[in-house]
Enzyme design. Structure first.
Site, PDB file in Angstrom:
ATOM      1  N   TRP A  34       0.833  -1.220   0.000  1.00  0.00           N
ATOM      2  CA  TRP A  34       0.000   0.000   0.000  1.00  0.00           C
ATOM      3  C   TRP A  34       0.855   1.252   0.000  1.00  0.00           C
ATOM      4  CZ3 TRP A  34      -5.077   1.889   0.384  1.00  0.00           C
ATOM      5  CH2 TRP A  34      -5.197   3.188   0.901  1.00  0.00           C
ATOM      6  N   ASN A  61       0.202   5.714  -0.024  1.00  0.00           N
ATOM      7  CA  ASN A  61      -0.691   6.861  -0.192  1.00  0.00           C
ATOM      8  C   ASN A  61       0.119   8.139  -0.384  1.00  0.00           C
ATOM      9  OD1 ASN A  61      -0.918   5.838   2.752  1.00  0.00           O
ATOM     10  ND2 ASN A  61      -1.733   7.882   3.043  1.00  0.00           N
ATOM     11  N   ASP A  62      -0.045   9.140   0.440  1.00  0.00           N
ATOM     12  CA  ASP A  62       0.431  10.496   0.147  1.00  0.00           C
ATOM     13  C   ASP A  62       1.907  10.606  -0.264  1.00  0.00           C
ATOM     14  OD1 ASP A  62      -1.856  10.411   1.673  1.00  0.00           O
ATOM     15  OD2 ASP A  62      -1.113  11.716   3.251  1.00  0.00           O
ATOM     16  N   TRP A 104      -4.166   0.225   4.067  1.00  0.00           N
ATOM     17  CA  TRP A 104      -3.463   1.176   4.933  1.00  0.00           C
ATOM     18  C   TRP A 104      -3.098   0.489   6.237  1.00  0.00           C
ATOM     19  CZ3 TRP A 104      -3.654   3.294   9.732  1.00  0.00           C
ATOM     20  CH2 TRP A 104      -2.885   4.436   9.945  1.00  0.00           C
ATOM     21  N   ARG A 111      -2.242  17.443  12.040  1.00  0.00           N
ATOM     22  CA  ARG A 111      -1.261  16.693  11.239  1.00  0.00           C
ATOM     23  C   ARG A 111      -0.869  17.383   9.929  1.00  0.00           C
ATOM     24  NH1 ARG A 111      -5.912  13.517  11.400  1.00  0.00           N
ATOM     25  NH2 ARG A 111      -7.045  13.230   9.438  1.00  0.00           N
ATOM     26  N   ASP A 112       0.180  16.816   9.330  1.00  0.00           N
ATOM     27  CA  ASP A 112       0.637  17.103   7.971  1.00  0.00           C
ATOM     28  C   ASP A 112       1.270  18.490   7.810  1.00  0.00           C
ATOM     29  OD1 ASP A 112      -0.629  14.665   7.658  1.00  0.00           O
ATOM     30  OD2 ASP A 112      -2.406  15.493   6.682  1.00  0.00           O
ATOM     31  N   ASP A 167     -10.764  16.008   4.191  1.00  0.00           N
ATOM     32  CA  ASP A 167     -10.942  14.618   4.599  1.00  0.00           C
ATOM     33  C   ASP A 167     -12.379  14.138   4.350  1.00  0.00           C
ATOM     34  OD1 ASP A 167     -10.149  12.213   5.667  1.00  0.00           O
ATOM     35  OD2 ASP A 167     -10.448  12.811   7.749  1.00  0.00           O
TER      36      ASP A 167
HETATM   37  N1  DQQ Z   1      -2.693  10.350   5.103  1.00  0.00           N
HETATM   38  C1  DQQ Z   1      -1.725  10.367   6.164  1.00  0.00           C
HETATM   39  C2  DQQ Z   1      -2.095  11.526   7.025  1.00  0.00           C
HETATM   40  C3  DQQ Z   1      -2.864  12.389   6.109  1.00  0.00           C
HETATM   41  C4  DQQ Z   1      -3.623  11.419   5.272  1.00  0.00           C
HETATM   42  C5  DQQ Z   1      -1.763   9.046   6.899  1.00  0.00           C
HETATM   43  C6  DQQ Z   1      -4.081  11.973   3.954  1.00  0.00           C
HETATM   44  O1  DQQ Z   1      -0.957  12.168   7.548  1.00  0.00           O
HETATM   45  O2  DQQ Z   1      -3.696  13.255   6.811  1.00  0.00           O
HETATM   46  O3  DQQ Z   1      -1.385   7.995   6.050  1.00  0.00           O
HETATM   47  O4  DQQ Z   1      -4.301  10.978   3.006  1.00  0.00           O
END
Ligand code: DQQ
Length: 577
Positions: A58, A60-61, A85, A190-191, A279
């Site tokens: 998997w 993602n970002d 995930w 976050r982020d 989100d």
């Molecule tokens: N994915 C991450 C987070 C973020 C989210 C976790 C966005 O930090 O907010 O895998 O896809």
């Protein structure tokens, strides 16, 4: 920020308010059941040829993209244990062209208390003296809601252009965290973005957050990148927008200059872009506006979330991030295209998630929207061009583009509108282009359109992913609708076949209509109006795979249109190990 971790843990435990929803792809209950450590099957039809994806599992970002000593770095959210995930570490790949990528060791593995249960998204900043630093979200308590703090990571060896090894300085981390005083909800914090510096010598960074349903970008300031103080006000917030994931904030030059601006650039030549990954809807929306550096506040030109909200991409594109490529003076946009297949199919594939083709982005000449175009380096994969001579395409007809590998191709087509007699009237109530595209799908005959491309198509057109335009006449102008219709993309009944759509801000009569499609086995990225509107679709054909895939130009409307240009290239496989 002095770090007393026991105090922090205690504060977090005391701080728990109402249990908040977490990122919606965070499926704690699935983690142990969906896990594939085996290698993906050979000759798997949906694996892409030139989109970024690791060998298995998997992703993602995109995280922390940067250029360092001539090497591009891409980190990404990665679950080494399966195709769904799971608590992420950072994958890391390097490249000299952002097309071919070499894997580097996984990083941000659980190392200290401040990232013990996962390393979520974050960004890189190049500090004075050419020293990269990464801020990212660490998970310190997994249950019940993934308590989040912000961590600092530094390279172990600045002489290594591949930056293979990173560490989290124990005495400083975490560098930002929720306390009873700041009232930050620990499950929605976050982020961190790339930081920028103002003339007062202080760095600024944004962190995504929400209070109840009000989404926002919190701002923190620091002189030394280690001690961060929260600003009194967020840079911007908006009611009922829900959690803002992966915020991004950067300058762009005014009036259609393709040249990118360095993240700390300010002044009268630039405007600023604020992006939030929502989100609740999984949309990356952005605004163009003004950054008042005296008040440290941002004002979007046309409001934040409304009917004219802009999106980078109206299909599958989320958690994106930009960076300034100083070697070519351009700003690059990277995003994640999630699968539309089921979690069970992902286990069979052995992987889940790809990244969109990196795009150069700049502000259009009227300072109203961003223009996006695949980085020019991607053209190095093109084979010999196949050209279809200028021709008319009558209603209800198709023209096959032969002589290319249609399953892995780059196709560019332009149309000229010749006959306006049958153009339909635009109904002002049609405010939702995606809905309009679902109602007026590929097979619904219109006055002017649908015309465009049938990609990933089987010979007998049992399967195809259609990308097309429809033109309508409104009060004083023409309205152009661009659709990506997946409803016949696969005979597999379990894949998500949502139709996507957007309006394209072009004058179709004066400018004509252009479309470029990057087709790659299970993804079609379509750039309409020379990059004014982009739609990414995921598709899983059962017939139109490998050599059995075809691509057609088509016109199912009642008026003829002219194809003024049609060039197609087979795309070679990129080296992505
Ligand atoms: N994915 C991450 C987070 C973020 C989210 C976790 C966005 O930090 O907010 O895998 O896809």
């Amino acid at each position: 920020m002095a770090s007393s971790l026991s105090f922090l843990l205690l504060s977090l435990i005391l701080c728990y308010g109402v249990v908040q929803l977490q990122a919606s792809h965070v499926y704690n209950h699935l983690q142990s059941t969906i896990s594939s450590k085996i290698s993906p099957p050979a000759n798997e039809p949906y694996r892409t040829g030139y989109h970024f994806q690791p060998v298995k599992n998997w992703i993602n970002d995109p995280n922390g993209p940067m250029l360092y000593k001539g090497i591009y770095h891409l980190f990404y959210q990665y679950n080494p244990n399966g195709t769904a995930w799971g608590p992420p570490v950072w994958g890391h790949s390097t490249s000299t062209d952002m097309v071919n990528w070499s894997p580097q060791p996984l990083t941000m593995q659980p190392e200290i208390l401040a990232n013990r249960y996962g390393s979520w998204s974050g960004s890189a900043t190049i500090l004075p003296g050419n020293k990269p630093a990464i801020l990212f979200t660490g998970i310190i308590i997994p249950q019940p809601q993934n308590s989040q703090v912000q961590d600092l990571a530094l390279p172990k060896d600045l002489n290594d252009p591949y930056l293979k090894e990173w560490y989290l300085p124990t005495k400083n981390n975490p560098v930002m965290f929720p306390t009873p005083q700041n009232q930050i909800n620990s499950s929605s914090f976050r982020d961190p973005t790339t930081a920028w510096m103002l003339p007062d010598g202080k760095w600024r960074v944004l962190v995504g957050n929400k209070r109840a349903t009000r989404g926002m970008a919190l701002m923190f300031r620091s002189k030394d990148f280690v001690n961060w103080v929260q600003a009194k006000h967020p840079l911007y917030s908006y009611p009922k927008s829900g959690m803002w994931e992966c915020p991004d904030f950067y300058p762009v030059y005014k009036n259609g200059k393709i040249m990118g601006a360095e993240t700390s650039a300010i002044g009268s030549l630039v405007k600023h872009v604020l992006k939030a990954s929502l989100d609740d809807t999984k949309h990356d929306i952005y605004t163009i506006g003004s950054y008042d550096t005296k008040r440290d506040a941002y004002t979007p030109d046309v409001g934040f979330m409304n009917a004219s909200s802009l999106r980078y991409d109206y299909g599958k594109f989320y958690a994106s991030k930009t960076f300034f490529d100083y070697s070519k003076n351009r700003r690059i946009l990277l995003g994640w295209a999630n699968e539309s297949s089921t979690a069970a199919d992902d286990v069979i594939k052995g992987w889940s998630g790809i990244h969109n083709t990196p795009r150069t982005i700049w502000l259009d000449e009227h300072n109203k929207q961003l223009i996006q175009w695949p980085i020019s380096e991607i053209e190095s994969l093109r084979g010999k061009p196949v050209k279809v001579p200028r021709r008319e395409i009558k209603g209800r007809s198709t023209v096959e583009v032969t002589g290319i590998t249609a399953v892995q191709a780059d196709v560019s087509i332009s149309f000229k509108i010749k006959d306006l007699t049958k153009v339909e009237k635009f109904d002002e109530k049609w405010t939702d282009p995606q809905l309009l595209c679902s109602v007026k799908g590929t097979t619904v005959k219109g006055g002017l359109g649908p015309f465009g491309l049938l990609t990933l198509a089987s010979k007998g057109l049992e399967e195809y992913t259609a990308v097309f335009f429809r033109v309508f006449k409104a009060h004083k102008k023409f309205v152009v609708l661009m659709c990506s219709d997946q409803s016949r993309s696969s005979q597999n009944p379990t894949t998500d076949k949502t139709t996507y759509g957007t309006f394209v801000d072009v004058d179709p009569i004066a400018e004509g209509l252009s479309l470029r499609a990057l087709i790659d086995h299970s993804v079609v990225e379509s750039f309409g109006g020379k990059g004014k509107s982009v739609i990414t679709a995921r598709a899983y054909p059962t017939l139109a795979t490998f050599k059995n895939a075809h691509v057609f130009a088509f016109n199912y409307g009642s008026s003829s249109v002219e194809i003024t240009e049609l060039t197609a290239w087979s795309m070679k496989k990129a080296k992505i190990a």
